[in-house]
Scaffold this motif. Structure first.
Motif, short mmCIF file in Angstrom:
data_model
loop_
_atom_site.label_atom_id
_atom_site.label_comp_id
_atom_site.label_asym_id
_atom_site.label_seq_id
_atom_site.Cartn_x
_atom_site.Cartn_y
_atom_site.Cartn_z
N ALA A 9 0.84 -1.27 0.25
CA ALA A 9 -0.40 -0.14 -0.07
C ALA A 9 0.69 1.13 -0.09
O ALA A 9 0.73 1.97 -0.90
N GLU A 10 1.51 1.32 0.73
CA GLU A 10 2.73 1.99 0.95
C GLU A 10 3.13 2.29 -1.03
O GLU A 10 3.53 3.97 -1.01
N LEU A 11 4.18 1.01 -0.91
CA LEU A 11 4.09 2.12 -2.69
C LEU A 11 3.07 2.13 -3.76
O LEU A 11 3.47 3.33 -4.55
N ASP A 12 2.04 1.35 -3.37
CA ASP A 12 1.06 2.70 -4.37
C ASP A 12 0.84 3.54 -4.07
O ASP A 12 0.88 4.41 -5.24
N HIS A 13 0.44 4.34 -3.08
CA HIS A 13 0.97 5.36 -2.56
C HIS A 13 1.82 6.52 -2.79
O HIS A 13 1.28 7.28 -3.95
N LEU A 14 2.62 5.73 -2.65
CA LEU A 14 4.50 7.25 -3.36
C LEU A 14 4.08 6.64 -4.74
O LEU A 14 4.08 7.89 -5.59
N TRP A 15 3.70 5.68 -5.55
CA TRP A 15 3.39 5.63 -6.81
C TRP A 15 2.63 6.38 -7.18
O TRP A 15 2.50 7.08 -8.32
N HIS A 16 1.45 6.12 -7.00
CA HIS A 16 0.00 6.36 -8.18
C HIS A 16 -0.54 7.75 -7.58
O HIS A 16 -1.29 9.13 -8.49
N THR A 17 -0.14 8.20 -6.35
CA THR A 17 -1.06 9.44 -6.12
C THR A 17 0.35 10.19 -5.56
O THR A 17 0.43 11.85 -5.72
N LEU A 18 1.30 10.06 -3.86
CA LEU A 18 2.28 11.20 -3.68
C LEU A 18 3.33 11.83 -5.09
O LEU A 18 3.43 12.70 -4.85
N ARG A 19 3.82 10.54 -5.44
CA ARG A 19 4.57 11.19 -6.78
C ARG A 19 4.31 12.24 -8.30
O ARG A 19 4.79 13.51 -8.29
N PRO A 20 3.18 11.96 -8.26
CA PRO A 20 2.84 12.91 -9.46
C PRO A 20 2.54 14.18 -8.78
O PRO A 20 2.68 15.12 -9.32
N GLU A 21 1.80 14.12 -7.78
CA GLU A 21 1.64 15.45 -7.05
C GLU A 21 3.30 16.49 -7.31
O GLU A 21 3.06 17.94 -7.25
N VAL A 22 4.06 15.30 -6.71
CA VAL A 22 5.44 15.83 -6.38
C VAL A 22 5.61 16.42 -7.91
O VAL A 22 6.29 18.02 -8.02
#
Length: 167
Positions: A25-38
């Motif tokens: 879930a952490e990997l999915d959140h980082l890759w699909h949510t947080l990284r695009p925002e940054v």
């Protein structure tokens, strides 16, 4: 000339099902949510012009590097992990996944620990790594056994008061 350091010992590649799902879930959140925002914020900061004195640009660049580093680590670590399912046949012996209550024979103090993989340790919850000195010392011991563990505070004797496994 640099100082040579021996490589760090490899951590045990075992994890509980809940810990495995949490890492995915952490990997999915980082890759699909947080990284695009940054990336979007970094592009907006870069569009402002002079990057040498742009604090927002510098911050976002650093943040993106940290996210990418964690994504790389998780992408390599998750496939190498082995999920431990179920409890062992001998429920009075201490193995991976056990929640143990120990009595310090010197002070009489009782402590409770849950033995988990190195990727899911949490001192506040009492979750200790299977690679820790205490877990290594208690593995394969049985209920009411006494054992010694070499801890940072010195050699300590313990008595196993309780051994439980999740249902």
């Amino acid at each position: 000339m640099s100082r040579w350091r021996p490589p760090a010992p490899r951590s045990t590649a075992i994890i509980t099902r809940a810990g495995f799902e949490k890492l995915k879930a952490e990997l999915d959140h980082l890759w699909h949510t947080l990284r695009p925002e940054v990336v979007k914020a970094l592009a907006a900061a870069a569009a402002e012009g002079d990057r040498s004195e742009n604090a927002e640009y510098t911050y976002r660049k650093k943040q993106l590097g940290e996210i990418d580093r964690r994504v790389r680590y998780l992408s390599k670590r998750i496939p190498s992990l082995k999920v431990a399912e179920g409890a062992p046949a001998d429920r009075e012996a201490v193995f991976f996944g056990a929640t143990i209550t120990l009595e310090n024979l010197a002070s009489g103090e009782e402590v409770r620990y849950h033995i988990v993989g190195p990727d899911e340790t949490d001192a506040k919850l009492g979750w200790i790594s299977i690679d820790s000195p205490l877990a290594r010392a208690v593995l394969k011991k049985r209920l009411d056994d006494e054992f010694e563990a070499e801890l940072p505070g010195g050699r300590t004797r313990f008595l196993i008061v309780d051994v439980r496994y999740a249902a």
